[in-house]
Design a protein around this motif. Structure first.
Motif, PDB file in Angstrom:
ATOM      1  N   GLU A  78       0.934  -1.216   0.051  1.00 19.26           N
ATOM      2  CA  GLU A  78       0.100  -0.053   0.067  1.00 19.26           C
ATOM      3  C   GLU A  78       0.863   1.274  -0.079  1.00 19.26           C
ATOM      4  O   GLU A  78       0.374   2.317  -0.765  1.00 19.26           O
ATOM      5  CB  GLU A  78      -0.883  -0.047   1.150  1.00 19.26           C
ATOM      6  CG  GLU A  78      -2.175  -1.007   1.196  1.00 19.26           C
ATOM      7  CD  GLU A  78      -2.888  -0.791   2.618  1.00 19.26           C
ATOM      8  OE1 GLU A  78      -3.834  -0.022   2.497  1.00 19.26           O
ATOM      9  OE2 GLU A  78      -2.625  -1.697   3.387  1.00 19.26           O
ATOM     10  N   LEU A  79       1.847   1.112   0.914  1.00 16.91           N
ATOM     11  CA  LEU A  79       2.686   2.281   0.860  1.00 16.91           C
ATOM     12  C   LEU A  79       3.404   2.678  -0.380  1.00 16.91           C
ATOM     13  O   LEU A  79       3.342   3.669  -1.146  1.00 16.91           O
ATOM     14  CB  LEU A  79       3.811   2.118   1.760  1.00 16.91           C
ATOM     15  CG  LEU A  79       4.768   3.188   2.187  1.00 16.91           C
ATOM     16  CD1 LEU A  79       4.175   4.352   2.696  1.00 16.91           C
ATOM     17  CD2 LEU A  79       6.187   2.644   2.860  1.00 16.91           C
ATOM     18  N   LEU A  80       3.946   1.626  -1.017  1.00 16.37           N
ATOM     19  CA  LEU A  80       4.615   1.829  -2.559  1.00 16.37           C
ATOM     20  C   LEU A  80       3.926   2.052  -3.551  1.00 16.37           C
ATOM     21  O   LEU A  80       4.067   2.604  -4.507  1.00 16.37           O
ATOM     22  CB  LEU A  80       5.809   0.464  -2.756  1.00 16.37           C
ATOM     23  CG  LEU A  80       6.665   0.241  -1.829  1.00 16.37           C
ATOM     24  CD1 LEU A  80       7.373  -1.030  -2.092  1.00 16.37           C
ATOM     25  CD2 LEU A  80       7.658   1.467  -1.911  1.00 16.37           C
ATOM     26  N   ALA A  81       2.401   1.742  -3.340  1.00 14.49           N
ATOM     27  CA  ALA A  81       1.390   2.335  -4.353  1.00 14.49           C
ATOM     28  C   ALA A  81       1.379   3.559  -4.788  1.00 14.49           C
ATOM     29  O   ALA A  81       0.992   4.227  -6.012  1.00 14.49           O
ATOM     30  CB  ALA A  81       0.135   1.617  -4.094  1.00 14.49           C
ATOM     31  N   ASN A  82       1.798   4.445  -3.781  1.00 16.93           N
ATOM     32  CA  ASN A  82       1.874   5.799  -3.825  1.00 16.93           C
ATOM     33  C   ASN A  82       3.085   6.431  -4.591  1.00 16.93           C
ATOM     34  O   ASN A  82       3.333   7.679  -4.896  1.00 16.93           O
ATOM     35  CB  ASN A  82       1.887   6.498  -2.643  1.00 16.93           C
ATOM     36  CG  ASN A  82       0.476   6.657  -2.043  1.00 16.93           C
ATOM     37  OD1 ASN A  82      -0.443   6.532  -2.484  1.00 16.93           O
ATOM     38  ND2 ASN A  82       0.636   6.056  -0.800  1.00 16.93           N
ATOM     39  N   CYS A  83       4.337   5.707  -5.011  1.00 22.02           N
ATOM     40  CA  CYS A  83       5.331   5.792  -5.521  1.00 22.02           C
ATOM     41  C   CYS A  83       5.304   5.858  -6.945  1.00 22.02           C
ATOM     42  O   CYS A  83       4.635   4.894  -7.534  1.00 22.02           O
ATOM     43  CB  CYS A  83       6.439   5.197  -5.134  1.00 22.02           C
ATOM     44  SG  CYS A  83       6.598   5.138  -3.298  1.00 22.02           S
ATOM     45  N   ASP A  84       6.079   6.742  -7.597  1.00 25.59           N
ATOM     46  CA  ASP A  84       6.135   6.674  -9.100  1.00 25.59           C
ATOM     47  C   ASP A  84       6.848   5.380  -9.560  1.00 25.59           C
ATOM     48  O   ASP A  84       6.448   4.667 -10.455  1.00 25.59           O
ATOM     49  CB  ASP A  84       6.613   7.946  -9.713  1.00 25.59           C
ATOM     50  CG  ASP A  84       5.854   8.959  -9.597  1.00 25.59           C
ATOM     51  OD1 ASP A  84       4.516   8.857  -9.367  1.00 25.59           O
ATOM     52  OD2 ASP A  84       6.264  10.182  -9.476  1.00 25.59           O
ATOM     53  N   ARG A  85       8.028   5.150  -8.990  1.00 20.38           N
ATOM     54  CA  ARG A  85       8.982   4.045  -9.347  1.00 20.38           C
ATOM     55  C   ARG A  85       9.590   3.336  -8.062  1.00 20.38           C
ATOM     56  O   ARG A  85       9.769   4.060  -7.275  1.00 20.38           O
ATOM     57  CB  ARG A  85      10.259   4.758 -10.039  1.00 20.38           C
ATOM     58  CG  ARG A  85       9.802   5.565 -11.199  1.00 20.38           C
ATOM     59  CD  ARG A  85      10.892   5.961 -12.377  1.00 20.38           C
ATOM     60  NE  ARG A  85      12.422   6.067 -11.559  1.00 20.38           N
ATOM     61  CZ  ARG A  85      13.201   6.779 -12.002  1.00 20.38           C
ATOM     62  NH1 ARG A  85      12.955   7.710 -13.023  1.00 20.38           N
ATOM     63  NH2 ARG A  85      14.599   6.810 -11.207  1.00 20.38           N
ATOM     64  N   THR A  86       9.475   2.207  -8.363  1.00 22.99           N
ATOM     65  CA  THR A  86       9.885   1.428  -7.238  1.00 22.99           C
ATOM     66  C   THR A  86      11.062   0.237  -7.551  1.00 22.99           C
ATOM     67  O   THR A  86      10.952  -0.069  -9.010  1.00 22.99           O
ATOM     68  CB  THR A  86       8.830   0.537  -6.372  1.00 22.99           C
ATOM     69  OG1 THR A  86       8.342  -0.225  -7.452  1.00 22.99           O
ATOM     70  CG2 THR A  86       8.024   1.571  -5.823  1.00 22.99           C
ATOM     71  N   ALA A  87      11.786  -0.371  -6.791  1.00 25.50           N
ATOM     72  CA  ALA A  87      12.797  -1.222  -7.134  1.00 25.50           C
ATOM     73  C   ALA A  87      12.589  -2.453  -6.065  1.00 25.50           C
ATOM     74  O   ALA A  87      13.022  -2.213  -4.655  1.00 25.50           O
ATOM     75  CB  ALA A  87      14.196  -0.951  -7.336  1.00 25.50           C
ATOM     76  N   ASP A  89      11.284  -3.437  -2.736  1.00 26.36           N
ATOM     77  CA  ASP A  89      10.387  -3.087  -1.607  1.00 26.36           C
ATOM     78  C   ASP A  89      10.919  -1.587  -1.332  1.00 26.36           C
ATOM     79  O   ASP A  89      11.111  -1.127  -0.130  1.00 26.36           O
ATOM     80  CB  ASP A  89      10.558  -3.973  -0.446  1.00 26.36           C
ATOM     81  CG  ASP A  89       9.804  -5.062  -0.530  1.00 26.36           C
ATOM     82  OD1 ASP A  89       8.697  -5.102  -1.426  1.00 26.36           O
ATOM     83  OD2 ASP A  89       9.831  -5.853   0.312  1.00 26.36           O
ATOM     84  N   GLU A  90      11.690  -0.987  -2.418  1.00 28.94           N
ATOM     85  CA  GLU A  90      12.440   0.354  -2.056  1.00 28.94           C
ATOM     86  C   GLU A  90      11.787   1.257  -3.082  1.00 28.94           C
ATOM     87  O   GLU A  90      11.372   0.955  -4.211  1.00 28.94           O
ATOM     88  CB  GLU A  90      13.873   0.105  -2.199  1.00 28.94           C
ATOM     89  CG  GLU A  90      14.557  -0.899  -1.163  1.00 28.94           C
ATOM     90  CD  GLU A  90      15.803  -0.901  -1.533  1.00 28.94           C
ATOM     91  OE1 GLU A  90      16.446  -0.496  -2.371  1.00 28.94           O
ATOM     92  OE2 GLU A  90      16.495  -1.678  -0.782  1.00 28.94           O
ATOM     93  N   VAL A  91      11.950   2.636  -2.741  1.00 27.01           N
ATOM     94  CA  VAL A  91      11.377   3.690  -3.596  1.00 27.01           C
ATOM     95  C   VAL A  91      12.592   4.050  -4.484  1.00 27.01           C
ATOM     96  O   VAL A  91      13.740   4.103  -3.986  1.00 27.01           O
ATOM     97  CB  VAL A  91      11.133   4.841  -2.582  1.00 27.01           C
ATOM     98  CG1 VAL A  91      10.702   6.035  -3.973  1.00 27.01           C
ATOM     99  CG2 VAL A  91       9.697   4.638  -1.768  1.00 27.01           C
TER     100      VAL A  91
END
Length: 98
Positions: A78-87, A89-91
């Motif tokens: 849920e937290l990473l759903a707000n990020c444009d790009r992820t790798a 479990d990291e932003v």
């Protein structure tokens, strides 16, 4: 300890990795002179050594600490759903340095 000297201020400035001009050094020495004179005035107060240190400026200051209770946390997905790009479990952020 005695009075602050130009050499002491230069030494402390070097340790803090800040260079001081002669004018800046004199400004620091002038400030320390004011601080020293204020401390001398405070030390002249009768029976100052009998005064207990304060934890707060107001005598009737009350505080209430909250209970430290664990709470349910948001999931990583849920937290990473707000990020444009992820790798994983990291932003992922743009590279700023070569």
């Amino acid at each position: 300890m005695g009075k602050f000297t130009k050499e002491m201020v230069d030494d402390y400035a070097d340790k803090l990795l800040i260079g001081l001009t002669d004018e800046e050094n004199q400004m620091v020495l002038d400030e320390f002179e004011i601080i020293d004179s204020n401390i001398d005035i405070i030390n002249e107060i009768p029976n100052i050594e009998n005064v207990e240190p304060m934890t707060h400026a107001l005598d009737n200051f009350e505080y209430e600490l909250r209970e430290d209770e664990p709470e349910e946390s948001i999931s990583i997905e849920e937290l990473l759903a707000n990020c444009d790009r992820t790798a994983g479990d990291e932003v992922e952020v743009p590279r700023m340095v070569g």
